[in-house]
Design a protein around this motif. Structure first.
Motif, PDB file in Angstrom:
ATOM      1  N   CYS A 275     -52.804  48.564 -60.655  1.00 20.69           N
ATOM      2  CA  CYS A 275     -53.442  47.348 -60.165  1.00 20.69           C
ATOM      3  C   CYS A 275     -53.624  47.432 -58.661  1.00 20.69           C
ATOM      4  O   CYS A 275     -52.701  47.832 -57.942  1.00 20.69           O
ATOM      5  N   TYR A 276     -54.796  47.069 -58.163  1.00 19.70           N
ATOM      6  CA  TYR A 276     -55.103  47.098 -56.734  1.00 19.70           C
ATOM      7  C   TYR A 276     -54.864  48.474 -56.120  1.00 19.70           C
ATOM      8  O   TYR A 276     -54.578  48.582 -54.939  1.00 19.70           O
TER       9      TYR A 276
ATOM     10  N   SER B 159     -38.584  40.824 -58.401  1.00 24.31           N
ATOM     11  CA  SER B 159     -39.224  39.514 -58.518  1.00 24.31           C
ATOM     12  C   SER B 159     -40.731  39.626 -58.316  1.00 24.31           C
ATOM     13  O   SER B 159     -41.256  39.294 -57.265  1.00 24.31           O
ATOM     14  N   GLY B 160     -41.411  40.100 -59.343  1.00 22.20           N
ATOM     15  CA  GLY B 160     -42.847  40.337 -59.283  1.00 22.20           C
ATOM     16  C   GLY B 160     -43.169  41.556 -60.136  1.00 22.20           C
ATOM     17  O   GLY B 160     -42.363  42.479 -60.199  1.00 22.20           O
ATOM     18  N   PRO B 161     -44.335  41.550 -60.784  1.00 25.68           N
ATOM     19  CA  PRO B 161     -44.630  42.600 -61.771  1.00 25.68           C
ATOM     20  C   PRO B 161     -44.738  44.001 -61.185  1.00 25.68           C
ATOM     21  O   PRO B 161     -44.312  44.972 -61.819  1.00 25.68           O
ATOM     22  N   GLY B 162     -45.275  44.135 -59.972  1.00 21.03           N
ATOM     23  CA  GLY B 162     -45.360  45.449 -59.356  1.00 21.03           C
ATOM     24  C   GLY B 162     -43.981  45.990 -59.021  1.00 21.03           C
ATOM     25  O   GLY B 162     -43.698  47.171 -59.181  1.00 21.03           O
ATOM     26  N   LYS B 163     -43.120  45.071 -58.585  1.00 26.27           N
ATOM     27  CA  LYS B 163     -41.769  45.479 -58.208  1.00 26.27           C
ATOM     28  C   LYS B 163     -40.939  45.842 -59.435  1.00 26.27           C
ATOM     29  O   LYS B 163     -40.117  46.767 -59.382  1.00 26.27           O
ATOM     30  N   VAL B 164     -41.155  45.118 -60.538  1.00 29.79           N
ATOM     31  CA  VAL B 164     -40.438  45.436 -61.777  1.00 29.79           C
ATOM     32  C   VAL B 164     -40.692  46.885 -62.176  1.00 29.79           C
ATOM     33  O   VAL B 164     -39.769  47.651 -62.436  1.00 29.79           O
ATOM     34  N   ALA B 165     -41.967  47.265 -62.188  1.00 27.37           N
ATOM     35  CA  ALA B 165     -42.303  48.621 -62.622  1.00 27.37           C
ATOM     36  C   ALA B 165     -41.723  49.662 -61.665  1.00 27.37           C
ATOM     37  O   ALA B 165     -41.146  50.657 -62.089  1.00 27.37           O
ATOM     38  N   LYS B 166     -41.846  49.411 -60.372  1.00 28.09           N
ATOM     39  CA  LYS B 166     -41.361  50.390 -59.406  1.00 28.09           C
ATOM     40  C   LYS B 166     -39.841  50.541 -59.469  1.00 28.09           C
ATOM     41  O   LYS B 166     -39.317  51.647 -59.506  1.00 28.09           O
TER      42      LYS B 166
ATOM     43  N   GLY C 133     -52.805  34.828 -60.395  1.00 24.22           N
ATOM     44  CA  GLY C 133     -53.752  35.868 -59.989  1.00 24.22           C
ATOM     45  C   GLY C 133     -54.884  36.141 -60.951  1.00 24.22           C
ATOM     46  O   GLY C 133     -55.410  37.247 -60.990  1.00 24.22           O
ATOM     47  N   ILE C 134     -55.288  35.148 -61.734  1.00 23.92           N
ATOM     48  CA  ILE C 134     -56.380  35.376 -62.682  1.00 23.92           C
ATOM     49  C   ILE C 134     -57.465  34.310 -62.545  1.00 23.92           C
ATOM     50  O   ILE C 134     -58.026  33.837 -63.532  1.00 23.92           O
ATOM     51  N   ALA C 135     -57.786  33.984 -61.310  1.00 26.55           N
ATOM     52  CA  ALA C 135     -58.812  32.961 -61.050  1.00 26.55           C
ATOM     53  C   ALA C 135     -60.141  33.321 -61.704  1.00 26.55           C
ATOM     54  O   ALA C 135     -60.942  32.446 -62.027  1.00 26.55           O
ATOM     55  N   TYR C 136     -60.376  34.610 -61.909  1.00 34.14           N
ATOM     56  CA  TYR C 136     -61.625  35.062 -62.536  1.00 34.14           C
ATOM     57  C   TYR C 136     -61.767  34.590 -63.979  1.00 34.14           C
ATOM     58  O   TYR C 136     -62.835  34.713 -64.564  1.00 34.14           O
ATOM     59  N   ALA C 137     -60.699  34.072 -64.558  1.00 33.65           N
ATOM     60  CA  ALA C 137     -60.699  33.760 -65.996  1.00 33.65           C
ATOM     61  C   ALA C 137     -61.281  32.390 -66.326  1.00 33.65           C
ATOM     62  O   ALA C 137     -61.192  31.947 -67.469  1.00 33.65           O
ATOM     63  N   GLY C 138     -61.881  31.727 -65.344  1.00 36.12           N
ATOM     64  CA  GLY C 138     -62.489  30.428 -65.615  1.00 36.12           C
ATOM     65  C   GLY C 138     -61.465  29.409 -66.080  1.00 36.12           C
ATOM     66  O   GLY C 138     -60.365  29.344 -65.526  1.00 36.12           O
TER      67      GLY C 138
END
Length: 194
Positions: A76-77, A124-131, A169-174
DNA sequence: TACGTGATCACG
DNA sequence: GTGATCACGTAA
């Protein structure tokens, strides 16, 4: 006890996302075992616009279409790896994003991976969980009852201790961005900020 | 609040 | 081929 295939291969992804709270995730990478209690999740159904699977199968999301109980890991990003639990039956692409953990085992290894000396907020956050857990795209598609990544029963979380809110973080989802499909253990200090 | 960072996807 | 976009984290 490891969770069995039947836990994942059910239809109701928002229910599974809530049941995952309190479960314990383990990883073994490079011979090091780390583990944490899930304290924050988000549900993604193929039927709503927040999901990567909303527009059908692509190269990135194809493991979401496998039968429930495998890992969906993507970049992601350009920087962060995000870890999801695939649910539901084959060709029905639902998934639960694991957004935060409470570390339970291998904290020293997590600190090393995160290049820090404080445990505070380390998962505390999805990117940090994976790392912190050593998860990356090599784990995309691995089964969750094997010995690289697996889930076990942890602590029971009663219904009244679960909070629901809008996904991040999913504002694109209407309008689907407003679905209250983010679940947290109420008051748990390891939950991510917002 | 700004922006890094690179794979992915929907276009030609 | 190419360009806009992105389920985040950090520094400021």
């Amino acid at each position: 006890m490891k969770l069995e295939e039947s836990f994942y291969q059910r239809d109701n992804v928002t229910k599974i996302a809530q049941e995952l709270l309190g479960k314990c995730i383990f990883t073994r990478t490079g011979g090091k075992v780390t583990a944490g209690i899930i304290v924050e999740t988000e549900a993604y159904s193929h039927r709503e616009q927040g999901s990567h699977a909303y527009r059908g199968k692509t190269k990135r999301n194809q493991v979401m279409f496998e039968a429930g109980g495998v890992a969906y890991v993507y970049l992601c990003y350009g920087i962060h790896h995000l870890f999801n639990v695939v649910t539901n039956s084959k060709d029905v692409a639902d998934a639960v994003l694991i957004r935060a953990l409470e570390p339970k085992l291998g904290e020293k290894q997590m600190l090393r991976r995160m290049n820090t000396s404080s445990l505070q907020g380390i998962t505390s956050g999805p990117g940090k969980v994976a790392k912190a857990m050593g998860i990356d795209r090599r784990h995309n598609g691995v089964p969750l009852w094997d010995n690289e990544i697996w889930l076990e029963d942890g602590i029971p979380i009663i219904r009244s201790k679960i909070s629901a809110s809008e996904r991040i973080g999913i504002a694109y989802a209407g309008k689907d961005a407003f679905l209250p499909w983010r679940f947290t253990i109420t008051g748990n200090s390891w939950v991510s900020k917002p």
